[in-house]
Enzyme design. Structure first.
Site, PDB file in Angstrom:
ATOM      1  N   ASN A  25      50.440  80.934 -16.745  1.00 28.04           N
ATOM      2  CA  ASN A  25      49.115  80.313 -16.777  1.00 28.04           C
ATOM      3  C   ASN A  25      49.341  78.808 -16.658  1.00 28.04           C
ATOM      4  O   ASN A  25      49.785  78.171 -17.609  1.00 28.04           O
ATOM      5  CB  ASN A  25      48.411  80.664 -18.102  1.00 28.04           C
ATOM      6  N   LYS A  42      47.175  76.549 -16.405  1.00 25.61           N
ATOM      7  CA  LYS A  42      46.106  75.756 -17.022  1.00 25.61           C
ATOM      8  C   LYS A  42      45.684  74.646 -16.047  1.00 25.61           C
ATOM      9  O   LYS A  42      45.683  74.893 -14.843  1.00 25.61           O
ATOM     10  CB  LYS A  42      46.557  75.224 -18.390  1.00 25.61           C
ATOM     11  N   HIS A  63      40.504  83.062 -22.608  1.00 27.63           N
ATOM     12  CA  HIS A  63      41.625  82.309 -23.185  1.00 27.63           C
ATOM     13  C   HIS A  63      41.116  81.506 -24.385  1.00 27.63           C
ATOM     14  O   HIS A  63      39.966  81.045 -24.389  1.00 27.63           O
ATOM     15  CB  HIS A  63      42.224  81.376 -22.124  1.00 27.63           C
ATOM     16  N   GLU A  73      41.555  78.586 -25.220  1.00 23.60           N
ATOM     17  CA  GLU A  73      41.047  77.248 -24.851  1.00 23.60           C
ATOM     18  C   GLU A  73      39.618  77.338 -24.326  1.00 23.60           C
ATOM     19  O   GLU A  73      38.810  76.437 -24.537  1.00 23.60           O
ATOM     20  CB  GLU A  73      42.002  76.602 -23.827  1.00 23.60           C
ATOM     21  N   GLU A  81      47.642  86.157 -27.921  1.00 25.34           N
ATOM     22  CA  GLU A  81      48.112  84.779 -28.000  1.00 25.34           C
ATOM     23  C   GLU A  81      47.685  84.176 -29.337  1.00 25.34           C
ATOM     24  O   GLU A  81      46.542  83.725 -29.478  1.00 25.34           O
ATOM     25  CB  GLU A  81      47.517  83.946 -26.864  1.00 25.34           C
ATOM     26  N   GLY A 110      51.344  76.095 -27.069  1.00 23.87           N
ATOM     27  CA  GLY A 110      51.647  74.700 -26.781  1.00 23.87           C
ATOM     28  C   GLY A 110      52.216  73.940 -27.971  1.00 23.87           C
ATOM     29  O   GLY A 110      52.312  72.716 -27.949  1.00 23.87           O
ATOM     30  N   SER A 164      54.145  79.704 -26.513  1.00 25.43           N
ATOM     31  CA  SER A 164      55.475  79.089 -26.523  1.00 25.43           C
ATOM     32  C   SER A 164      56.591  80.053 -26.120  1.00 25.43           C
ATOM     33  O   SER A 164      57.719  79.937 -26.584  1.00 25.43           O
ATOM     34  CB  SER A 164      55.782  78.444 -27.874  1.00 25.43           C
TER      35      SER A 164
HETATM   36  P1  13P Z   1      52.351  77.843 -23.901  1.00 25.91           P
HETATM   37  O1  13P Z   1      53.332  78.814 -23.304  1.00 25.91           O
HETATM   38  O2  13P Z   1      52.406  76.496 -23.257  1.00 25.91           O
HETATM   39  O3  13P Z   1      52.434  77.819 -25.391  1.00 25.91           O
HETATM   40  O4  13P Z   1      50.885  78.418 -23.535  1.00 25.91           O
HETATM   41  C1  13P Z   1      50.600  79.740 -23.819  1.00 25.91           C
HETATM   42  C2  13P Z   1      49.291  80.078 -23.214  1.00 25.91           C
HETATM   43  O5  13P Z   1      48.242  79.643 -23.681  1.00 25.91           O
HETATM   44  C3  13P Z   1      49.288  80.934 -22.027  1.00 25.91           C
HETATM   45  O6  13P Z   1      47.998  81.336 -21.690  1.00 25.91           O
END
Ligand code: 13P
Length: 243
Positions: free
Chosen positions: A10, A12, A92, A94, A164, A170, A202
């Site tokens: 992803n 983002k 997600h 976010e 997640e 992150g 992560s």
């Molecule tokens: P990270 O791997 O950067 O922690 O992000 C995970 C994520 O939100 C994937 O959708």
């Protein structure tokens, strides 16, 4: 049951068209019957990604729940389908946190994706305070049930789940393989055995093997570590080694 691994990136809000071309100039996904690679890129980078994807599948990170119409700035499922996208991330954390996506909105998006033959990757996960309060199963169970409870049997089978934990996204803090397995087994008990459950938060080249070795971890949804061709490829190769 052996479910094929799905190793999904992803990106983002990272990597526009030029960086996407450069990425795919340096990345090739292997063809493997039990390991699928997928990259979910920004809308504006889809064309470049699709042109150079080879065996890698290409997905989007969001869609709108209506068919078309006066929704300025939004992208529809049929537009994604027309481009050749196969997967779309839905709900997600976010999007839930910054864009007000509720379980009801997430359900409508999952349904719309399925209507257009796109595989939705439904994201669920608890925040740190919920984990500290021991409420992770209640929270995640409710997020899963809100969508899966409203899908037909065929729709359930066509959906992928990504667990997640929000506190691991992150942050460099990963769920331990045991924590991941426990939650995946919990989710598994609520969905058909064929449904793939990815871990996200992560995941990187160093911890992928321990996470992917867990019996109910069927792949990863990888943010930061999917932005570099060699690190992403090394996670894909780890999955191949485990098969
Ligand atoms: P990270 O791997 O950067 O922690 O992000 C995970 C994520 O939100 C994937 O959708």
């Amino acid at each position: 049951m052996r479910r094929p691994y799905l190793i999904a990136g992803n990106w983002k809000m990272n990597q526009g068209p030029a960086q996407t071309e450069a990425f795919f100039g340096a990345f090739s996904a292997p063809s493997h019957p039990e390991v699928e690679a997928l990259l979910c890129v920004p809308f504006v980078s889809l064309q470049q990604a699709l042109a150079k994807a080879g065996a890698c599948r290409i997905g989007a990170q969001n869609l709108h729940f209506e068919e078309n119409g006066a929704y300025t700035g939004e992208i529809s499922a049929s537009m994604l389908q027309e481009m050749g996208v196969t997967h779309v991330i839905v709900g997600h954390s976010e999007r839930r946190q910054y864009f007000g996506e509720t379980d009801a909105i997430v359900l409508r998006k999952v349904k719309k994706a399925l209507e257009h033959g796109l595989t939705p990757i439904l994201c669920v996960g608890e925040v740190l305070a919920e984990r500290k309060a021991g409420a992770q199963e209640r929270v995640v169970g409710a997020q899963v049930d809100a969508v899966f409870g409203a899908l037909s049997a065929a729709e359930r089978m066509a959906t992928v789940i990504a667990y997640e934990p929000v506190w691991a996204i992150g942050t460099g803090e990963t769920a331990t393989p045991e924590q991941a397995q426990a939650m995946h087994a919990f989710i598994r008990s609520r969905v058909p055995a064929e449904v793939r459950i990815l871990y996200g938060g992560s995941m990187n080249a160093a911890n992928a093997e321990a996470l992917l070795s867990q019996p109910d971890v069927d792949g990863g949804l990888i943010g930061g570590a999917s932005l570099k061709p060699d690190t992403f490829r090394s996670i894909v190769d780890t999955a191949i080694r485990l098969r």
